[in-house]
Write an enzyme that holds these catalytic residues in place. Structure first.
Site, PDB file in Angstrom:
ATOM      1  N   HIS A 392      18.075 -10.808 139.819  1.00 55.08           N
ATOM      2  CA  HIS A 392      17.874  -9.782 140.842  1.00 55.08           C
ATOM      3  C   HIS A 392      19.130  -8.923 141.016  1.00 55.08           C
ATOM      4  CE1 HIS A 392      16.168  -8.416 144.826  1.00 55.08           C
ATOM      5  NE2 HIS A 392      17.456  -8.193 145.033  1.00 55.08           N
ATOM      6  N   GLU A 393      20.253  -9.579 141.234  1.00 56.77           N
ATOM      7  CA  GLU A 393      21.488  -8.826 141.506  1.00 56.77           C
ATOM      8  C   GLU A 393      21.974  -8.072 140.272  1.00 56.77           C
ATOM      9  OE1 GLU A 393      22.352  -8.294 144.420  1.00 56.77           O
ATOM     10  OE2 GLU A 393      21.206  -9.879 145.420  1.00 56.77           O
ATOM     11  N   HIS A 396      20.331  -4.735 140.238  1.00 55.87           N
ATOM     12  CA  HIS A 396      21.080  -3.758 141.029  1.00 55.87           C
ATOM     13  C   HIS A 396      22.304  -3.269 140.259  1.00 55.87           C
ATOM     14  CE1 HIS A 396      18.842  -4.052 144.696  1.00 55.87           C
ATOM     15  NE2 HIS A 396      19.144  -5.314 144.941  1.00 55.87           N
ATOM     16  N   HIS A 399      21.460  -0.920 137.411  1.00 56.65           N
ATOM     17  CA  HIS A 399      21.023   0.339 138.010  1.00 56.65           C
ATOM     18  C   HIS A 399      22.249   1.164 138.419  1.00 56.65           C
ATOM     19  CE1 HIS A 399      18.097   2.329 141.157  1.00 56.65           C
ATOM     20  NE2 HIS A 399      18.442   3.145 140.182  1.00 56.65           N
TER      21      HIS A 399
END
Length: 603
Positions: A392-393, A396, A399
């Protein structure tokens, strides 16, 4: 390295390979101090542009470029101080540096507050002429967005006052963080083997998943009992934060705080309200899940502290960090070789702070630093959930990497609305990979539950958070006082509604609202839900359309903040103005419930 001992290690005991490289921002504190002085020296220089922006396109462009330079430096300064502080939130030195930086940010905001009102005061024809000139090429979307928000931007003097108030109005969130993460002490509990375990926020996440019901109940009562001891203080901090946001919304002439919060991304209030209505109309699958979980766990009654218990109770996913890295690499392979190369760089180049230590900020986050690289905070504890958090991180982080490498600073900052799409796509792909490659029936059962829990926690639970947040603002905007008793009652009733007739909603859960840091972030949580729905759609496309979907997805990551989030997602293949992404998510959830029911029926 495994964090299984009962005593939390101190920071110095963590091996360097598991620590992020904050020195990539500044090698020394002296360099930090030099840039802090530079920003302060630049503030009078940008002030000299006041009342001159309409004189020439060069003046306007120079002013905007100087503001960007100030903001880039300010971002580095704050990240350095905050990341070091989060290594040990009790460290007074870095608490002081964070305070210094917050003061500087308030000064910078005040010094630049004249810019937007002055641009908006320019004759339309003059600004239109300037915008056609090359020096302003990077600011085209900025000007479009500014014009859209024209009615909510005040006079230069009023904007300066609001900017100067920023530091003082952060008190509620600061007090919450200090109380919850630095000052509050949780009791020891008896672990599964009878030995004492020091309860912490980080360890609670493992304890509440224990196969031993007594352990998870003790952790549950110990954690929430401690929060309950400070219930009136937490009610005061939350109420103060709500009042702050209402003040800013009304001052900027928004019809509501919700409208104000959604304005930055140009998201209609109807998107928020329709999401809540859609989920409220589809609570039956969640109620079915609770009933199936009760059956699978062979419980006479199911309590709130049973929610996180794995369905396959004797399955143990003990995943050391190195193995977790391999799972993430394999699970994210559908994103393509270009994405995988950047992922490998991030995993091996000091982007990540891996393990919990005494005083470390709880939870996990990603922090992008323009001109450096992203930083990821974890509290890895060898669980499958920790592997999902890593994926998940890193979503980020990559991105941020793409946005900052591709976009000029003016359009490099993506909105929260799209941020959660990038992270959750990774989680979904990882879970799909695990489901497809796992043949052991008990592990398969565990993974199905993992998926169902992801939807419960990300779609249903976050919508419940969003509903609570909307309701407390509605009450506060109507003049009602947000007391601890009122907040407890509202939270209890929402849990009863969402979790349905089989769930025993224990009294201890009533104080859970006090534990949620997201309520200090002003209508943030609904974007977890919209992000998950968009990510479900994108992940499906990645697995079906492959190369074409990969290309569109990388284009989405590179877009940063160069357009409104709904437009950016539409180009990637997801139309969030329709109910289809949410419906696809709920249909997938129901289908997985069918799989769970089949397994339970033959077990």
């Amino acid at each position: 390295m495994s964090q299984t001992s009962t005593a939390l290690p101190v920071r110095e005991d963590i091996q360097s390979e598991y620590k992020w490289h904050v020195e990539d921002i500044y090698a020394t504190e002296e360099q930090w101090q030099t840039d802090l002085a530079k920003v302060k020296n630049d503030l009078p220089a940008i002030g000299a542009y006041k009342d001159t922006l309409s004189q020439s396109v060069d003046k306007l462009a120079a002013c905007l470029r100087l503001r960007d330079e100030i903001n880039i430096l300010a971002g580095k300064l704050f990240a350095y101080a905050r990341l070091h502080r989060d290594e040990n939130t009790a460290n007074a030195k870095y608490q002081a540096l964070v305070g210094k930086t917050e003061g500087m940010l308030a000064e910078a905001s005040a010094a630049t507050s004249f810019i937007e009102p002055e641009i908006l005061a320019m004759p339309d024809q003059v600004l239109a002429t300037y915008r056609r000139e090359q020096p302003l090429a990077d600011y085209s979307f900025y000007f479009d967005n500014l014009d859209r928000q024209k009615q909510h931007i005040l006079s230069p003097a009023e904007e300066e006052i609001l900017s100067r108030s920023a530091e003082a109005t952060q008190a509620s969130e600061t007090i919450f963080n200090m109380l919850a993460h630095a000052d509050m002490k949780f009791p020891d509990i008896s672990g599964k083997n009878g030995n004492p375990v020091a309860l912490s926020e980080g360890r609670y996440r493992s304890l509440i998943m224990s196969n031993d019901r007594r352990v998870r109940k003790d952790a549950f009562t110990g954690l929430f009992g401690t929060y309950n001891s400070y219930r009136n203080t937490f009610a005061a901090t939350l109420s103060g934060n709500v009042k702050k946001n209402i003040f800013y919304a009304r001052t900027r002439k928004f019809a509501s705080t919700l409208e104000s919060a959604l304005s930055d991304g140009n998201i209609p209030v109807g998107v928020y309200d329709n999401l809540l209505a859609t989920i409220n109309s589809n609570l039956a699958p969640l109620h079915r899940y609770i009933a199936l979980k009760k059956k699978a766990l062979q419980l006479d009654t199911i309590h709130m502290y049973d929610l996180y218990t794995p369905l396959a109770q004797h399955v143990k996913f003990d995943i050391p960090y190195a193995d977790g890295l391999k799972l993430v690499r394999d699970g994210l392979a559908p994103l393509g070789p270009e994405y995988t190369d950047i992922l490998n760089k991030g995993l091996t180049s000091g982007w990540i702070d891996v393990y919990e230590n005494k005083g470390k900020q709880t939870g996990a986050y990603c922090w992008g630093v323009y001109g450096v690289h992203p930083f990821v905070l974890l509290n890895y504890n060898d669980r499958l959930e920790d592997v999902s958090t890593l994926a998940h991180e890193m979503g980020h982080a990559i991105h941020s990497h793409y946005s900052q490498a591709t976009q000029p600073y003016a359009t490099s900052q993506y909105t929260i609305f799209t941020a959660e799409v990038a992270s959750t796509t990774n989680e979904i792909l990882l879970n799909d990979y695990l489901l497809k490659t796992t043949t052991d029936k008990q592990k398969k059962l565990y993974l199905i539950n993992q998926y169902l829990e992801m939807v419960r926690a990300t779609v249903y639970r976050q919508t419940m958070f969003a509903e609570f947040e909307r309701d407390i603002y509605n009450k506060a905007e109507d003049g009602e006082t947000l007391t601890a008793d009122l907040l407890d009652e509202m939270w209890h009733n929402l849990n009863v509604k969402y979790y349905g007739p089989d769930m025993v909603v224990d009294k201890e859960i009533d104080i859970e609202w006090a534990r949620i840091p997201h309520f200090y972030w002003n209508f943030y949580v609904y974007q977890y839900v919209t992000g998950y729905a968009a990510a479900t759609t994108l992940a499906a496309k990645m697995l079906e359309e492959k190369a074409d979907a990969q290309k569109k997805y990388i284009g989405f990551l590179k877009s940063g903040g160069s357009d409104y989030p709904i437009n950016i997602l539409k180009k990637a293949g997801v139309d969030m103005s329709t109910p289809e992404p949410v419906e696809l998510t709920l249909n997938k959830f129901s289908g997985m419930l069918d799989e769970l029911e089949k397994i339970l029926s033959i077990s």
